[in-house]
Write an enzyme that holds these catalytic residues in place. Structure first.
Site, PDB file in Angstrom:
ATOM      1  CB  SER A  17      -0.061   7.776  11.096  1.00  0.00           C
ATOM      2  OG  SER A  17       0.858   7.323  12.069  1.00  0.00           O
ATOM      3  CG  ASN A  18       3.248  11.096   7.369  1.00  0.00           C
ATOM      4  OD1 ASN A  18       2.878  10.123   6.696  1.00  0.00           O
ATOM      5  ND2 ASN A  18       3.379  12.300   6.862  1.00  0.00           N
ATOM      6  CD  GLU A  19       2.409  11.162  13.429  1.00  0.00           C
ATOM      7  OE1 GLU A  19       1.460  10.537  12.924  1.00  0.00           O
ATOM      8  OE2 GLU A  19       2.675  12.350  13.122  1.00  0.00           O
ATOM      9  CD  GLU A  77      -2.775   1.134   2.548  1.00  0.00           C
ATOM     10  OE1 GLU A  77      -2.714   0.164   3.333  1.00  0.00           O
ATOM     11  OE2 GLU A  77      -3.506   2.109   2.740  1.00  0.00           O
TER      12      GLU A  77
HETATM   13  C1  LIG Z   1      -9.897   9.127   5.160  1.00  0.00           C
HETATM   14  C2  LIG Z   1      -9.454   7.828   5.754  1.00  0.00           C
HETATM   15  C3  LIG Z   1      -9.624   6.656   5.048  1.00  0.00           C
HETATM   16  C4  LIG Z   1      -9.280   5.441   5.594  1.00  0.00           C
HETATM   17  N1  LIG Z   1      -9.547   4.277   4.916  1.00  0.00           N
HETATM   18  C5  LIG Z   1      -9.379   3.079   5.519  1.00  0.00           C
HETATM   19  C6  LIG Z   1      -9.825   1.866   4.921  1.00  0.00           C
HETATM   20  O1  LIG Z   1     -10.350   1.864   3.803  1.00  0.00           O
HETATM   21  N2  LIG Z   1      -9.695   0.711   5.599  1.00  0.00           N
HETATM   22  C7  LIG Z   1      -9.108   0.656   6.832  1.00  0.00           C
HETATM   23  O2  LIG Z   1      -8.991  -0.426   7.381  1.00  0.00           O
HETATM   24  N3  LIG Z   1      -8.681   1.775   7.435  1.00  0.00           N
HETATM   25  C8  LIG Z   1      -8.795   2.991   6.814  1.00  0.00           C
HETATM   26  N4  LIG Z   1      -8.390   4.160   7.442  1.00  0.00           N
HETATM   27  C9  LIG Z   1      -7.909   4.069   8.825  1.00  0.00           C
HETATM   28  C10 LIG Z   1      -6.463   4.445   9.007  1.00  0.00           C
HETATM   29  O3  LIG Z   1      -5.634   3.419   8.593  1.00  0.00           O
HETATM   30  C11 LIG Z   1      -6.285   4.830  10.486  1.00  0.00           C
HETATM   31  O4  LIG Z   1      -6.891   6.078  10.644  1.00  0.00           O
HETATM   32  C12 LIG Z   1      -4.839   4.873  10.893  1.00  0.00           C
HETATM   33  O5  LIG Z   1      -4.349   3.584  11.018  1.00  0.00           O
HETATM   34  C13 LIG Z   1      -4.639   5.610  12.212  1.00  0.00           C
HETATM   35  O6  LIG Z   1      -5.456   5.077  13.212  1.00  0.00           O
HETATM   36  P1  LIG Z   1      -6.393   5.994  14.114  1.00  0.00           P
HETATM   37  O7  LIG Z   1      -7.142   6.879  13.223  1.00  0.00           O
HETATM   38  O8  LIG Z   1      -7.124   5.130  15.029  1.00  0.00           O
HETATM   39  O9  LIG Z   1      -5.385   6.915  14.928  1.00  0.00           O
HETATM   40  P2  LIG Z   1      -4.550   6.493  16.223  1.00  0.00           P
HETATM   41  O10 LIG Z   1      -3.869   5.217  15.986  1.00  0.00           O
HETATM   42  O11 LIG Z   1      -5.405   6.622  17.411  1.00  0.00           O
HETATM   43  O12 LIG Z   1      -3.449   7.620  16.215  1.00  0.00           O
HETATM   44  C14 LIG Z   1      -3.662   8.944  16.655  1.00  0.00           C
HETATM   45  C15 LIG Z   1      -2.344   9.678  16.525  1.00  0.00           C
HETATM   46  O13 LIG Z   1      -1.350   9.048  17.332  1.00  0.00           O
HETATM   47  C16 LIG Z   1      -0.233   8.646  16.537  1.00  0.00           C
HETATM   48  N5  LIG Z   1       0.313   7.403  17.074  1.00  0.00           N
HETATM   49  C17 LIG Z   1      -0.370   6.262  17.326  1.00  0.00           C
HETATM   50  N6  LIG Z   1       0.466   5.330  17.826  1.00  0.00           N
HETATM   51  C18 LIG Z   1       1.700   5.897  17.873  1.00  0.00           C
HETATM   52  C19 LIG Z   1       2.983   5.443  18.280  1.00  0.00           C
HETATM   53  N7  LIG Z   1       3.177   4.206  18.739  1.00  0.00           N
HETATM   54  N8  LIG Z   1       4.021   6.294  18.188  1.00  0.00           N
HETATM   55  C20 LIG Z   1       3.859   7.553  17.724  1.00  0.00           C
HETATM   56  N9  LIG Z   1       2.655   8.030  17.318  1.00  0.00           N
HETATM   57  C21 LIG Z   1       1.600   7.212  17.397  1.00  0.00           C
HETATM   58  C22 LIG Z   1      -0.794   8.503  15.161  1.00  0.00           C
HETATM   59  O14 LIG Z   1       0.208   8.620  14.179  1.00  0.00           O
HETATM   60  C23 LIG Z   1      -1.786   9.644  15.105  1.00  0.00           C
HETATM   61  O15 LIG Z   1      -1.106  10.846  14.863  1.00  0.00           O
HETATM   62  C24 LIG Z   1      -8.700   5.391   6.889  1.00  0.00           C
HETATM   63  C25 LIG Z   1      -8.498   6.585   7.585  1.00  0.00           C
HETATM   64  C26 LIG Z   1      -8.856   7.790   7.040  1.00  0.00           C
HETATM   65  C27 LIG Z   1      -8.647   9.044   7.846  1.00  0.00           C
END
Ligand SMILES: Cc1cc2nc3c(=O)[nH]c(=O)nc-3n(C[C@H](O)[C@H](O)[C@H](O)COP(=O)(O)OP(=O)(O)OC[C@H]3O[C@@H](n4cnc5c(N)ncnc54)[C@H](O)[C@@H]3O)c2cc1C
Lengths: 362, 393
Positions: free
Chosen positions: B376-378, B245
């Site tokens: 995520s970029n993190e 991906e």
């Molecule tokens: C528009 C959109 C489309 C998407 N489409 C799909 C899809 O089709 N199917 C699917 O399965 N998923 C999809 N996603 C989900 C996406 O993969 C998740 O949003 C992503 O994995 C981040 O998870 P979260 O949103 O729960 O954020 P969290 O994991 O709660 O993270 C919140 C913040 O904390 C940071 N963070 C978390 N853990 C750590 C760490 N250990 N160290 C440092 N920083 C950290 C993150 O980078 C972020 O900045 C989509 C998301 C969006 C916004």
């Protein structure tokens, strides 16, 4: 210099906070409106009744004889609660009239504008054109007295609910200010086709009046953006404390808490600059440098805080159900109002050789 | 090291360019370029035209429609398809579930799913994330329990992109709740989203659109032969998929095109006696972004040339990280160029504003997602730190 609020200012802050909480967008499940705010007559009359439009103007024209500091205090509270109205627009129009209008025009127009019984908004933007204090494509038939205007202004926020417009229009090589009632308005587009208008004051004073009016608008939107940042940061901090991933709160990841700390730095720099601009514009409403610096600092801080607030929330920050994205959207709109960061940097750059260093206490 | 492309590669590039600009209807490409939403039927039409020419899934194994290209050719293909604004093959099909089934699926599953996947006869969606399993994907809780020859699925997925159009979902589910580690005990299951017990609820995003959904499973019965790969080995598959991906999400040519379009807009936006492009700060920002983009493109070329086989390199994290940042920077700049006109988000009939200005801010806000999804970029920084620099966090 003293940044502390006196008792009256604290009381104003509390009162506006209370007002704002009553008119804030309701918690919603399902779809919510996005994009530019629609006029909310209830919020608008509450703002007018509390006298927030009157704050920086003298009693002779129906003002409250307070100052631009109070404008900053009020707008910050509105921004914090996401109460988006024509506040900055109406203040700008009032500023244009107060600094540019004849005595008779001031006496005739300002009392109704300041108590909310009539809404006047400014019309600057011309389609296909970058932001400018000068008009190009809307032209006036003459500089003084009863004239006609031709051309299009767009977008003009709240044009559809305004009773009158203050319009910048070109006369020869100069830009003047004109009052218009009978333009053809549809949405945010305003068309003039030999439309009758009245010159606001004398065209000789227009450039200075435009600067002072826009300074007021800049202060109001900058303070509103400050409020938006001031709300987005605590939401983010709270989220880092409560959201758990990998069995721990996100706050356990130092890379995230350090970024929250950077957001705080940006927020506080914006706060100092906005409050300073409030004081400085009270002393000199024409000070373009102060206004541009405030717009630049708020622009950069706002972009930083808005983008990071979404990022640190992850996916939830992208949703319309959650407030953080709306704050970022509003901060973005403010960036593109009254000249963006680059526009103000370019304006400041024109005088870079004129001063050896920056001295805020000078 | 060699500066120029070989004649062969140049000819390949020209062939791609000719195909995309002559065989894919201009009207479709223009709508895609303008950022307008495409109907699912438009997406199907575009993917089927590509597939008929063997250009929908060139990175798949040859027997399933792949092309056995060099990495450089793959890059040139991506470059040209993006430069021509061809609606790309649906990522869930072409870059995610297709390679998974081709690599981990049984012969029967390959025959059943791959041709239909390449041709977008099945529209797939990705059921990985859950409300409490985002970055920490392995903590997912959606369960599947074997009952006879069927899995019974219960739980919830979220952020499911385009789930409202999907025919099938590929989902990570927990099949071994008692496994010693949370990464163990996850399986990769595929099923029809029209199955009884599946419900889809749209989520509104900050730009007002509804591209993502919550998907709920209430005793959804899934035939046992729809588990891909080994039972309990879903995490390995998930890592494989996420690596692929990431390679797909450095759309350098799309970003270049967006920046070129922004430049056209700037030169058409009047400022004083000239245009916005005459403003020194605007011009400087353009060349800054162009320079940064060329550094990314060179890195894509260098990394692509060094990677072998299907295994994604940790360096692909550079591409995801920097690619999403530059994409966001270009969209931010585009909104700045729209300036006051960006305050209007809708396009009423009676407007004198250019259509693109209404999309500038919503698109900018929407693409804040690019640094959140796909790891995520993190998360990308953590992969670089631990996978490349040996800094275990
Ligand atoms: C528009 C959109 C489309 C998407 N489409 C799909 C899809 O089709 N199917 C699917 O399965 N998923 C999809 N996603 C989900 C996406 O993969 C998740 O949003 C992503 O994995 C981040 O998870 P979260 O949103 O729960 O954020 P969290 O994991 O709660 O993270 C919140 C913040 O904390 C940071 N963070 C978390 N853990 C750590 C760490 N250990 N160290 C440092 N920083 C950290 C993150 O980078 C972020 O900045 C989509 C998301 C969006 C916004």
């Amino acid at each position: 210099m003293d940044f502390t609020f006196d008792d009256e200012q604290k009381a104003l802050q509390d009162a506006v906070r209370e007002l704002a909480s009553r008119h804030a967008p309701a918690e919603a499940h399902g779809d919510v409106p996005v994009g530019p705010a629609q006029h909310d007559p209830k919020a608008w009359s509450a703002i007018a009744e509390m006298g927030l439009l009157a704050l920086p103007f003298g009693e002779d024209v129906g003002g409250a004889d307070a100052s631009t500091v109070e404008v900053a205090i009020a707008a910050t509270e509105l921004g914090k609660a996401r109460v988006v109205t024509a506040y900055a627009d109406a203040l700008t129009a009032a500023g244009l009239i107060a600094f540019g209008g004849s005595d008779e025009q001031r006496a005739k127009l300002l009392p109704d504008l300041l108590d909310g019984s009539s809404l006047i908004v400014p019309a600057f933007a011309e389609p296909g054109r970058a932001w400018s204090l000068d008009a190009y494509d809307v032209t006036a038939s003459a500089a003084d007295g009863d004239v006609t205007l031709t051309g299009t202004k767009e977008p003009v926020p709240f044009a559809d609910v305004a009773d009158k417009l203050v319009v910048t229009a070109r006369v020869g090589e100069r830009t003047g200010l004109f009052l218009v009632e009978g333009a053809t308005v549809s949405g945010m587009r305003v068309r003039f086709d030999d439309t009758p208008a009245v010159a606001l004051g004398s065209i000789d004073d227009a450039a200075r009046a435009i600067q002072a009016g826009v300074n007021l608008g800049i202060l109001a939107v900058a303070a509103e953006a400050l409020g938006a940042m001031d709300a987005a940061l605590p939401m983010t901090v709270e989220y880092l404390k409560t959201r758990k991933q990998f069995g721990v709160p996100l706050a356990a990841f130092q890379t995230l808490t350090q970024r929250a700390a950077d957001m705080y730095v940006s927020l506080e720099l914006a706060r100092s600059t906005v409050l300073h601009a409030g004081m400085a514009l009270a002393a000199d409403p024409y000070d373009a440098t102060v206004a541009s610096r405030a717009k630049v600092v708020v622009g950069q801080s706002g972009r930083h805080v808005g983008q990071e607030a979404i990022q640190l929330h992850g996916g939830i920050g992208m949703t319309a159900e959650y407030a953080v994205g709306h704050f970022t959207a509003r901060i973005t709109a403010i960036e593109h109002t009254f000249g963006d960061t680059r526009w103000h940097l370019a304006a400041l750059a024109r005088d870079v050789a004129g001063h050896p260093q920056v001295d805020v206490l000078a | 090291m060699r500066l120029q492309m070989s004649d062969e590669d140049a000819a390949f590039q020209q062939r791609m360019r000719d195909f995309f600009t002559t065989e894919i209807p201009a009207e479709l490409r223009e709508r895609w370029a303008a950022g307008g939403e495409l109907e699912p039927d438009d997406m199907r039409a575009a993917q089927r035209l590509l597939n008929a020419a063997g250009l929908a899934v060139p990175h798949w194994p040859v027997e399933w429609g792949g092309q056995d290209w060099t990495q450089l050719q793959r890059h040139l293909y991506l470059q040209e398809i993006q430069a021509a604004s061809v609606p790309p093959p649906l990522a869930f099909n072409a870059n995610m579930v297709g390679p998974v089934i081709a690599t981990f699926g049984s012969q029967e599953q390959k025959e059943r799913f791959l041709p239909a996947t390449a041709n977008l006869d099945i529209w797939w969606c990705q059921g990985f994330s859950e409300p409490n399993a985002g970055s920490d994907l392995a903590s997912l809780r959606t369960s599947a329990v074997l009952d006879g020859d069927e899995w019974v699925v219960n739980g919830q997925k979220t952020w499911t992109t385009l789930g409202q159009h999907a025919d099938w979902i590929f989902a990570l589910v927990r099949t071994e709740p008692d496994a010693p580690k949370k990464q163990m005990g996850i399986s990769f299951l595929v099923f029809d989203v029209k199955s009884p017990g599946v419900s889809v609820r749209p989520i509104q995003l900050i730009d007002g659109g509804h591209e993502v959904n919550e998907v709920f499973f209430d005793n959804v019965r899934v035939p046992a032969d729809q588990l891909i790969g080994e039972r309990g080995k879903g995490w390995t598959i998930a890592k494989f998929l996420l690596g692929n991906e990431r390679v797909g999400v450095a759309p350098v040519a799309s970003i270049k095109r967006a920046l070129a379009t922004a430049k056209e807009h700037a030169s058409a936006t009047r400022s004083g006696a000239g245009t916005l492009l005459d403003e020194p700060l605007i011009a400087a920002r353009f060349v800054e972004l162009e320079t940064q983009l060329s550094a990314l493109e060179l890195t894509v070329l260098r990394v692509a040339a060094n990677s072998h086989g299907d295994k994604p390199e940790p360096a692909s994290s550079i591409l995801k990280l920097r690619g999403s940042q530059l994409q966001q920077d270009v969209l931010e700049f585009t909104a700045d160029i729209a300036g006051p006109a960006s305050l209007q988000w809708s396009q009423p009939d009676d407007t004198d504003l250019e259509a693109w200005t209404a999309l500038a801010t919503p698109t900018y806000l929407n693409f804040r997602k690019a640094s959140i999804y796909g790891g995520s970029n993190e998360v990308q920084r953590s992969i670089i730190a631990s996978g490349i620099l040996g800094l275990k966090g």
